[in-house]
Each structure stands twice: as structure tokens, then as C-alpha cells.
Design a protein around this motif. Structure first.
Motif, PDB file in Angstrom:
ATOM      1  N   GLU A 294       0.841  -1.201   0.000  1.00  0.00           N
ATOM      2  CA  GLU A 294       0.000   0.000   0.000  1.00  0.00           C
ATOM      3  C   GLU A 294       0.876   1.251   0.000  1.00  0.00           C
ATOM      4  OE1 GLU A 294      -2.915   0.080   3.045  1.00  0.00           O
ATOM      5  OE2 GLU A 294      -3.736  -1.904   2.582  1.00  0.00           O
ATOM      6  N   GLN A 295       0.438   2.246  -0.753  1.00  0.00           N
ATOM      7  CA  GLN A 295       1.194   3.481  -0.884  1.00  0.00           C
ATOM      8  C   GLN A 295       0.400   4.665  -0.348  1.00  0.00           C
ATOM      9  OE1 GLN A 295       4.274   3.357  -1.897  1.00  0.00           O
ATOM     10  NE2 GLN A 295       4.279   1.236  -2.643  1.00  0.00           N
ATOM     11  N   SER A 296       1.100   5.729  -0.053  1.00  0.00           N
ATOM     12  CA  SER A 296       0.435   6.944   0.414  1.00  0.00           C
ATOM     13  C   SER A 296      -0.340   7.572  -0.739  1.00  0.00           C
ATOM     14  CB  SER A 296       1.472   7.939   0.932  1.00  0.00           C
ATOM     15  OG  SER A 296       2.304   8.383  -0.119  1.00  0.00           O
ATOM     16  N   SER A 297      -1.271   8.463  -0.418  1.00  0.00           N
ATOM     17  CA  SER A 297      -2.103   9.097  -1.443  1.00  0.00           C
ATOM     18  C   SER A 297      -1.251   9.887  -2.433  1.00  0.00           C
ATOM     19  CB  SER A 297      -3.135  10.012  -0.783  1.00  0.00           C
ATOM     20  OG  SER A 297      -2.498  10.981   0.039  1.00  0.00           O
ATOM     21  N   ASP A 298      -0.152  10.493  -1.970  1.00  0.00           N
ATOM     22  CA  ASP A 298       0.717  11.254  -2.875  1.00  0.00           C
ATOM     23  C   ASP A 298       1.381  10.336  -3.898  1.00  0.00           C
ATOM     24  OD1 ASP A 298       0.090  13.564  -1.596  1.00  0.00           O
ATOM     25  OD2 ASP A 298       1.912  13.632  -0.360  1.00  0.00           O
ATOM     26  N   VAL A 299       1.867   9.211  -3.415  1.00  0.00           N
ATOM     27  CA  VAL A 299       2.519   8.251  -4.314  1.00  0.00           C
ATOM     28  C   VAL A 299       1.504   7.688  -5.304  1.00  0.00           C
ATOM     29  CG1 VAL A 299       3.702   6.028  -4.456  1.00  0.00           C
ATOM     30  CG2 VAL A 299       4.316   7.675  -2.665  1.00  0.00           C
TER      31      VAL A 299
END
Length: 330
Positions: A294-299
């Protein structure tokens, strides 16, 4: 696949094929320290008192030119012998694979008599020589005459084997080269005798090693493993030294098992495909695919910006080279 038998066979096969090719080269007056003169008279070529056809003389000259192109002398000769030995090893293993898996058009075995038959029990194609003559573009009357002679089995087998190679050259030119290729002059002798180089190929490698495997193992892994083990002793001899040009393949080439290829493709091209088509059913067929963390919203937003809206494998040059791997998944 249990590769122990392949590992035991291939290195000694390399030496055996090199020795057999070296003996054939000597028959043609080609030696490590010199190359004998050849003279052509009419339709014949004379080499060290032995008579060859004019065409064979021309093919022999092609071989001499190959040695010269490799630098000539002992170094050029030895590299030439190494290359020609592998050429015939490669052809025999390909024919063995095809006959066991029933890929030969005429339906008869070339290098053995039947399923799990040992070398020395005969050759199926010899019993059907007249039947396959036309299929292999051979002169049927000449083949029948050799059959009726009763004492020309070696000559007959050689003709049938070369006919098989010529036929395969049309669909596999990268392995069997062109129809009149000079390498046929270096086809080893005594192929049906008890000391034949074919004996260990047939007897030492169980037929199960050649048969189709499940998708994880792939159909042609045996060929890849044989190549890696074939060059293994040469590789050990050059590793740690200044590698000559001719030794680069032995020092650098490794066989990549099918599961590693799948892992690489599924987690590169496969990941790109799923990024564009996240609901694709292909994901369920990619057993080596690793789901991204899972990645951050920015990524996530950055990934969206560089993810294409559609992919056309047939037109996209960067995708096309991997289509063959994808075909195994569908």
C-alpha cells in the motif's frame, strides 16, 4: 526436474563431440597444425589420396575459410572444432527432443528404435527408410538400393539423418542452417556402431527428461540445462582469467529456469498491465506476481500520472518482446 543425469552427461558429451568432429576434420585433411592441399580434377576433389566429390571439395573450402576467419592457426582451429562440436550436439539434442515428443512429420524415430529403447537395439527410421525418403527430399531409388544392399546401414543412416536436418533447416534455420551448409561434412562417423556418440545420449538420459512438463517447468528446459552443463567445464577453466573473445559465452551465459522468467515478466510487464487494467482476470493466472504494498495518497497520484490509459502489446515496441512469455499465461 532432476538435473543430475543431465549434469553428468553433458560435460563428457562435449569432449566426445569435439573428438568426433576432430576426427572428421582429419579425414578432410584439416588438422591443428596444418591444412592439407586439395586438388580438383573434373568432378572429383583429391585430399591426401582420398576422393571426394567436387561439391564436397567446395564445402571443405568453406570450412577452411571459417578457420581463417577465426584467426587461423591452432587457436582458430580449436575454436572451430568447439563450435562445430556444439553445432552437432545441438542438432542431435533437438532431434532427440522432437522424436520423443512426436514432433517429426514422418512420425518415426531417428535416433532410437522406440519408447525407452536402449542404443544398440536399432533405429526406427532405418526400417522405414523407403517410406520417409520422399518426405525428406531424398532420391527414393537410391535409398531403396542402399536398403537392398544389406551392408550399407551406416551410409543409409547418414543419408537419412542429413535429410532430416535439411528438412528441419526450412523451419529452424537458426539451428540447422541452410540446405547445403558445409557443416554436414563434419557429421561424426560410426553413428550406428557400439562406440557411437549417440550411445550416451540415448542410454544416459531417461525419456522422461525429454517429455513435456507442466507449465511451471516448461517444455524446453531440458535443452537449456544441457547447454549450461555442456559449457560448465569450459566455464570453470576460464573464470578468473582474462577472458578471450571466444570464451565469453562460456564465462557469461547461464540458463534461466522457466519460473524465474515468469517471475521477472509477471512483476515487470505484468505489473504494468495490472496498473492499467486493475480488474484484469490475468492476475489470477500469474502465480509469481507479488502484489505491491500500500502506498500513500501522494505516491498513488504520482503513479496514476505515469500509468497509460491503455496498452496495445501488438503496437507497443517495449511490450512486444515479452509477448511470447504472455502467451504461456493465457
Amino acid at each position: 526436474m532432476n538435473t543430475n543425469k543431465l549434469k553428468a552427461y553433458a560435460p563428457k558429451a562435449r569432449l566426445a563431440f569435439m573428438d568426433a568432429v576432430r576426427k572428421r576434420a582429419a579425414v578432410l585433411g584439416i588438422y591443428e597444425d596444418h591444412i592439407s592441399e586439395a586438388s580438383t580434377q573434373g568432378t572429383d576433389t583429391l585430399i591426401e589420396g582420398r576422393i571426394f566429390t567436387r561439391r564436397q571439395g567446395q564445402q571443405r573450402q568453406q570450412l577452411v575459410k571459417r578457420i581463417e576467419a577465426l584467426g587461423g592457426g591452432k587457436e582458430g582451429y580449436n575454436q572451430f572444432i568447439n563450435e562445430m562440436a556444439f553445432t552437432w550436439f545441438n542438432r542431435f539434442t533437438a532431434i532427440r527432443y522432437m522424436e520423443i515428443n512426436e514432433y517429426l512429420d514422418h512420425g518415426f524415430r531417428v535416433l532410437s528404435k522406440g519408447e525407452n529403447a536402449q542404443f544398440g537395439e536399432g533405429f526406427e527410421i532405418l526400417a522405414h527408410a523407403a517410406d520417409v525418403a520422399e518426405d525428406l527430399d531424398l532420391n527414393k531409388s537410391e535409398i531403396v538400393q542402399m536398403v537392398l544392399a544389406g551392408d550399407k546401414e551406416e551410409e543409409l543412416f547418414r543419408a537419412l539423418l542429413l535429410g532430416q536436418c535439411h528438412q528441419l533447416s526450412r523451419i529452424m534455420p537458426f539451428m540447422f542452417e541452410k540446405l547445403d551448409d558445409a557443416t554436414e561434412l563434419l557429421l561424426p562417423d560410426n553413428l550406428i556402431k557400439t562406440d557411437s556418440i549417440l550411445k550416451d545420449l540415448i542410454n544416459d538420459l531417461p525419456e522422461d527428461n525429454w517429455k513435456d512438463f507442466d507449465e511451471d517447468k516448461g517444455q524446453i528446459e531440458v535443452i537449456g540445462w544441457l547447454y549450461q552443463f555442456y559449457i560448465s567445464e569450459h566455464k570453470d577453466a576460464v573464470i578468473g582469467k582474462v577472458v578471450k573473445k571466444e570464451d565469453i559465452p562460456a564465462a557469461t551465459q547461464l540458463f534461466t529456469p522457466n519460473w524465474i522468467v515468469k517471475y521477472l515478466v509477471q512483476n515487470s510487464l505484468g505489473r504494468q498491465w495490472l496498473a492499467t487494467y486493475p480488474n484484469s482476470e490475468l492476475k489470477d493466472k500469474m502465480e509469481y506476481y507479488i502484489t505491491p504494498a500500500e502506498q500513500s495518497s501522494d505516491v498513488i497520484e504520482q503513479l496514476k500520472a505515469i500509468t497509460p490509459n491503455s496498452i496495445n502489446p501488438e503496437k507497443n515496441q517495449s511490450v512486444r518482446p515479452s509477448l511470447r512469455q504472455w502467451s504461456h499465461l493465457s
